[in-house]
Design a protein around this motif. Structure first.
Motif, short mmCIF file in Angstrom:
data_model
loop_
_atom_site.label_atom_id
_atom_site.label_comp_id
_atom_site.label_asym_id
_atom_site.label_seq_id
_atom_site.Cartn_x
_atom_site.Cartn_y
_atom_site.Cartn_z
N UNK A 190 4.78 2.35 5.85
CA UNK A 190 5.01 1.10 5.15
C UNK A 190 3.72 0.33 4.90
N UNK A 191 2.85 0.29 5.88
CA UNK A 191 1.58 -0.42 5.73
C UNK A 191 0.68 0.25 4.69
N UNK A 192 0.69 1.57 4.67
CA UNK A 192 -0.10 2.29 3.65
C UNK A 192 0.45 1.99 2.26
N UNK A 193 1.77 2.00 2.13
CA UNK A 193 2.40 1.70 0.84
C UNK A 193 2.03 0.30 0.36
N UNK A 197 1.98 6.90 -14.20
CA UNK A 197 2.74 6.98 -12.95
C UNK A 197 1.79 7.15 -11.77
N UNK A 198 2.05 6.40 -10.70
CA UNK A 198 1.29 6.59 -9.46
C UNK A 198 2.29 6.77 -8.31
N UNK A 199 2.12 7.84 -7.55
CA UNK A 199 3.00 8.14 -6.42
C UNK A 199 2.16 8.20 -5.15
N UNK A 200 2.62 7.55 -4.09
CA UNK A 200 1.99 7.69 -2.78
C UNK A 200 2.53 8.96 -2.14
N UNK A 201 1.67 9.95 -1.94
CA UNK A 201 2.07 11.18 -1.27
C UNK A 201 1.59 11.12 0.18
N UNK A 202 2.46 11.49 1.09
CA UNK A 202 2.18 11.36 2.52
C UNK A 202 2.47 12.69 3.20
N UNK A 203 1.50 13.19 3.95
CA UNK A 203 1.67 14.45 4.69
C UNK A 203 1.56 14.14 6.17
N UNK A 229 -6.60 9.14 5.95
CA UNK A 229 -5.77 9.68 7.02
C UNK A 229 -5.87 8.77 8.24
N UNK A 230 -4.81 8.79 9.03
CA UNK A 230 -4.77 8.09 10.30
C UNK A 230 -4.15 9.05 11.31
#
Length: 296
Positions: free
Chosen positions: A45-48, A1-7, A29-30
């Motif tokens: 969305x672009x990171x995903x 499993x791979x999850x995109x985590x965003x803070x 980071x941006x």
């Protein structure tokens, strides 16, 4: 499993790809878009898309969050997110599983599940950043409250005089920017040249202005921890944010809190302070833990 985590916070959008064992394969980071919610959704969305193979998105974000509905009632540092069904909007951009939660509650989840509060039933997390994040752990779980606002310590009023404004809220007056400002004014320095390393290097050199600034800051925080403990009676407070990485900060904070209890004429249960295990990764790890609780 791979999850995109965003803070997401008021300044930066940090992200990491994690598996269910918290192994990180990619991070970055941006700057957080300031122009509005559409730009924020597009950035995530672009990171995903760039990640390519993530099975879902776990989001840590500021504000009062109804994670069950994916709804941001109040955006905190990003007021353009007020009254916004964030998850629905992000799903329109990224057709995948999505979980959202308040950033301080994510940090609390990380510390409670696998961090500095894993050995206690009841605890409280304080994260010192642009403002002050708070997360209340009760019986090993995040306590959210009736309106999902439990733990929102940034909005504690400091005094009853005058009109309510930014300077009268704890988070605005005692976030890291105010700590840096206090020192820069004492030294007549441009605040752009001051960071935490500047102050703590000066403390180590026993500079009077730096020591006074640190004493002022930690005493004010100790007073609020004392007050929180009288209401919540938790077993431990976990202190996070980059400032907690400096031993002098924790030493002074513990010293000022101990002095308050020594001065108090009543015998009260005392708060125990521990340092966060994960610091800024706490939000990412906690977002993952919240996502996994729904999807495994």
């Amino acid at each position: 499993m791979k999850v995109l985590t965003v803070d997401i916070d008021g300044t930066y959008l940090r992200y990491a790809c994690m598996d269910e064992f918290m192994n990180i394969t990619r991070r970055g980071k941006i700057f957080t878009p300031q122009e509005g919610r559409e730009a924020l959704i597009e950035s995530v969305g672009r990171i995903f898309e760039a990640v390519g193979d993530a099975e879902g998105i776990a989001v840590s974000m500021p504000g009062i969050i109804d994670s069950e509905k994916g709804y941001c009632a109040m955006g905190g540092a990003l007021r353009y997110n007020d009254d916004f069904y964030f998850r629905n909007a992000l799903y329109e951009r990224c057709k995948t599983k999505i979980h959202i939660e308040n950033n301080a509650k994510c940090a609390a989840m990380a510390e409670a599940a696998v961090g500095s509060l894993a050995d206690v039933a009841d605890g409280f997390v304080l994260i010192f950043g642009t403002m002050i994040g708070g997360g209340y752990i009760r019986d090993h779980k995040i306590y959210k409250g009736k309106h999902f606002a439990a733990g929102e310590v940034s909005y504690i009023i400091l005094n009853s005089g005058g009109k309510l404004g930014d300077e009268n809220f704890w988070g605005r007056s005692f976030g890291i920017p105010k700590f840096l400002k206090r020192y820069s004014e004492a030294k007549n320095m441009d605040i752009e040249t001051v960071d935490l390393l500047t102050i703590f290097d000066a403390v180590q050199k026993e500079e009077a202005e730096a020591i006074e600034c640190l004493q002022w800051y930690t005493k004010e925080i100790a007073v609020r921890i004392f007050n929180l403990q009288t209401v919540l009676d938790v077993e431990k407070f976990s202190i996070g944010g980059d400032v907690a990485k400096y031993p002098a900060f924790m030493e002074n904070l513990r010293g000022n809190l101990k002095a308050l209890y020594a001065e108090c004429p009543f015998k009260l249960p005392q708060a125990e302070l521990v340092t966060s295990k994960f610091f800024y990764d706490a939000n990412l790890i906690g977002a993952l833990q919240c996502y996994l609780s729904e999807n495994i």
